[in-house]
Design an enzyme around this catalytic site. Sequence first.
Site, PDB file in Angstrom:
ATOM      1  N   LYS A 219      -3.940  -6.407  -2.716  1.00  0.00           N
ATOM      2  CA  LYS A 219      -4.107  -7.449  -1.605  1.00  0.00           C
ATOM      3  C   LYS A 219      -3.997  -9.034  -2.268  1.00  0.00           C
ATOM      4  CE  LYS A 219      -7.507  -5.356   1.626  1.00  0.00           C
ATOM      5  NZ  LYS A 219      -8.883  -5.312   2.146  1.00  0.00           N
TER       6      LYS A 219
ATOM      7  N   ASP B 160     -13.653  -1.532   0.142  1.00  0.00           N
ATOM      8  CA  ASP B 160     -13.815  -2.346  -0.966  1.00  0.00           C
ATOM      9  C   ASP B 160     -14.771  -3.613  -0.563  1.00  0.00           C
ATOM     10  OD1 ASP B 160     -12.058  -3.034   1.399  1.00  0.00           O
ATOM     11  OD2 ASP B 160     -10.739  -4.580   0.270  1.00  0.00           O
TER      12      ASP B 160
ATOM     13  N   ASP C 206     -15.064  -5.464   2.424  1.00  0.00           N
ATOM     14  CA  ASP C 206     -15.033  -6.564   3.212  1.00  0.00           C
ATOM     15  C   ASP C 206     -15.118  -6.379   4.620  1.00  0.00           C
ATOM     16  OD1 ASP C 206     -12.533  -5.107   3.680  1.00  0.00           O
ATOM     17  OD2 ASP C 206     -11.124  -6.640   2.781  1.00  0.00           O
ATOM     18  N   ARG C 207     -15.545  -5.171   5.048  1.00  0.00           N
ATOM     19  CA  ARG C 207     -15.827  -4.827   6.413  1.00  0.00           C
ATOM     20  C   ARG C 207     -17.033  -4.299   6.563  1.00  0.00           C
ATOM     21  NH1 ARG C 207     -12.903  -1.525   9.464  1.00  0.00           N
ATOM     22  NH2 ARG C 207     -12.029   0.039   7.678  1.00  0.00           N
TER      23      ARG C 207
ATOM     24  N   HIS D 124     -14.277  -7.172   9.754  1.00  0.00           N
ATOM     25  CA  HIS D 124     -14.227  -8.258   9.117  1.00  0.00           C
ATOM     26  C   HIS D 124     -14.833  -9.516   9.775  1.00  0.00           C
ATOM     27  CE1 HIS D 124     -10.707  -6.885   6.327  1.00  0.00           C
ATOM     28  NE2 HIS D 124     -10.535  -5.988   7.524  1.00  0.00           N
TER      29      HIS D 124
ATOM     30  N   HIS E 136      -7.003  -9.234   9.663  1.00  0.00           N
ATOM     31  CA  HIS E 136      -7.655 -10.189   8.909  1.00  0.00           C
ATOM     32  C   HIS E 136      -7.008 -11.550   8.260  1.00  0.00           C
ATOM     33  CE1 HIS E 136      -6.329  -8.701   4.807  1.00  0.00           C
ATOM     34  NE2 HIS E 136      -6.230  -7.412   5.662  1.00  0.00           N
TER      35      HIS E 136
ATOM     36  N   SER F  69      -8.824   0.020   0.283  1.00  0.00           N
ATOM     37  CA  SER F  69      -9.513  -0.212   1.248  1.00  0.00           C
ATOM     38  C   SER F  69     -10.218   1.172   1.901  1.00  0.00           C
ATOM     39  CB  SER F  69      -8.737  -0.914   2.632  1.00  0.00           C
ATOM     40  OG  SER F  69      -9.566  -1.116   3.494  1.00  0.00           O
ATOM     41  N   HIS F  70      -9.993   1.502   3.038  1.00  0.00           N
ATOM     42  CA  HIS F  70     -10.737   2.763   3.752  1.00  0.00           C
ATOM     43  C   HIS F  70      -9.736   3.860   3.668  1.00  0.00           C
ATOM     44  CE1 HIS F  70      -8.616   0.686   7.012  1.00  0.00           C
ATOM     45  NE2 HIS F  70      -8.633   1.876   7.628  1.00  0.00           N
TER      46      HIS F  70
ATOM     47  N   ARG G 296       0.706  -1.261  -0.055  1.00  0.00           N
ATOM     48  CA  ARG G 296       0.180   0.221   0.019  1.00  0.00           C
ATOM     49  C   ARG G 296       0.815   1.299   0.002  1.00  0.00           C
ATOM     50  NH1 ARG G 296      -2.458   0.810   5.405  1.00  0.00           N
ATOM     51  NH2 ARG G 296      -2.708  -1.343   5.235  1.00  0.00           N
TER      52      ARG G 296
ATOM     53  N   ASP H 196     -17.050  -0.691   3.973  1.00  0.00           N
ATOM     54  CA  ASP H 196     -15.688  -0.060   3.677  1.00  0.00           C
ATOM     55  C   ASP H 196     -15.679   0.060   2.494  1.00  0.00           C
ATOM     56  OD1 ASP H 196     -15.043  -2.574   3.259  1.00  0.00           O
ATOM     57  OD2 ASP H 196     -12.827  -2.085   4.101  1.00  0.00           O
TER      58      ASP H 196
END
Length: 451
Positions: free
Chosen positions: A110, A236, A238-239, A321, A300, A100-101, A12, A234
């Site tokens: 990822k 993407d 996944d949360r 998650h 995660h 992500s966020h 990232r 979030d």
Amino acid sequence: MNSHIFRQYDIRGVVEEDLTPDVVELIGRGFGSWVRDEGGSSLALGRDGRLTGPQLRDAFVKGARSAGIDVIDVGMVPTPVLYFALYHLKPDAAVQITGSHNPPEFNGFKMMMGKNTVFGDMIQDLYKRIEAENFTDGEGGYKEVHVVSDYINYITSNITLKRPVNLALDSGNGIAGAVAPDLFRALGCKPVELFSEVDGLFPNHHPDPTVEENLVDLHKAVTEQKLECGVAFDGDGDRIGVIDDMGTVLWGDRLLALFSRYVLKDFPGATVIGEVKCSKALYDDVAKHGGNPLMWKTGHSFLKAKLRETDAKIAGEMSGHMFFNDRYFGYDDAMYAAVRLAEIIADEGRPLSELLADLPVLPVTPEMRVDCPDEIKFDVVEEVAKYFKSRYDVVDIDGVRVNFDKGWGLVRASNTQPVLVMRFEAEEESLLNEYRNEVENVVADVRSRLG
């Protein structure tokens, strides 16, 4: 190439500053070479809704194909849909381009090797491979495959709601907005949509459902329209964040407790995995309902790996998650978790706010972050652990969680930032302050001694 972009859970950085086209091409070539060395020849590639996604995709694809990898581009999809593609299309690896966020200027990758998450030392090994120019050569292919309809069909063929649930969905202009509303409509619901339009600048609020100020619009929609619940995603997908019918936020550990109760009805004695920041009430509740509670490391990637190792039926963490391994694939999917929540609400004759009325709400601090240089943060935690081990029962799988008579205190080094993370819980407010003061004083003393 900035080595600091190779982090604990992903790669990232800031686009054009850390993630230039040349760097991303090298990442693609390095990862593709690794897949080749593992005997693979293909990978699925997805991206979230960030504006820089297409340029990163082009550079990554160029690098991966030059290593001899066939790239299956599943397009702009939530991360869980990319995970679904692993099982549906059966490539040898998968990569999601996502920030992500994080703020709009960030993006990242990822990665999955086979069905295993790439994290920790594996990410560092990838960096070393790239630095050593340990590459394979070839001319890989490229094709685009759309899997969103297959994803929705899979879920709706396995879950049927007894009745439509009245709920709101806040995608925060993240990529979940392109899938979640359609998924719920396919289940017979008419969701109230908030910020479903995908916009990588996130103009309405930051897509992080663990921050309560990001849930203001969702809270308003639920309470004013008298909905049964509200769900936030979030960036993407996944949360998950959840607000019940009374406008109360259900944080990750309480949500996991709710899901666990229903999973344990079908799988008595099953293992349920939480993490070191979760309430003691969660672990007690799992045991009370016949489950085997297991506390594990925050993150995660760690939880996903532990779930596979133990064949636990469900796992979750405070960040939202949620991993279902009973009727699903065991990866973190906030949209699927939202469907499982709707299934519970539809099955029950009571509102969501009543379903956990018997689960104690203990005095607890928010997650606190204290600046501490990367060079000493793990040493500080080690010294703090030594101090408390001689005085109390402790859990040291991830930092140190000190078990006091009527509560606990946690100190752990962040895997992603130069900070110490602390959290405290107790049966009474006065004890909460007492435990917090005791731990904070020890941390301050060790921190000053180590510089």
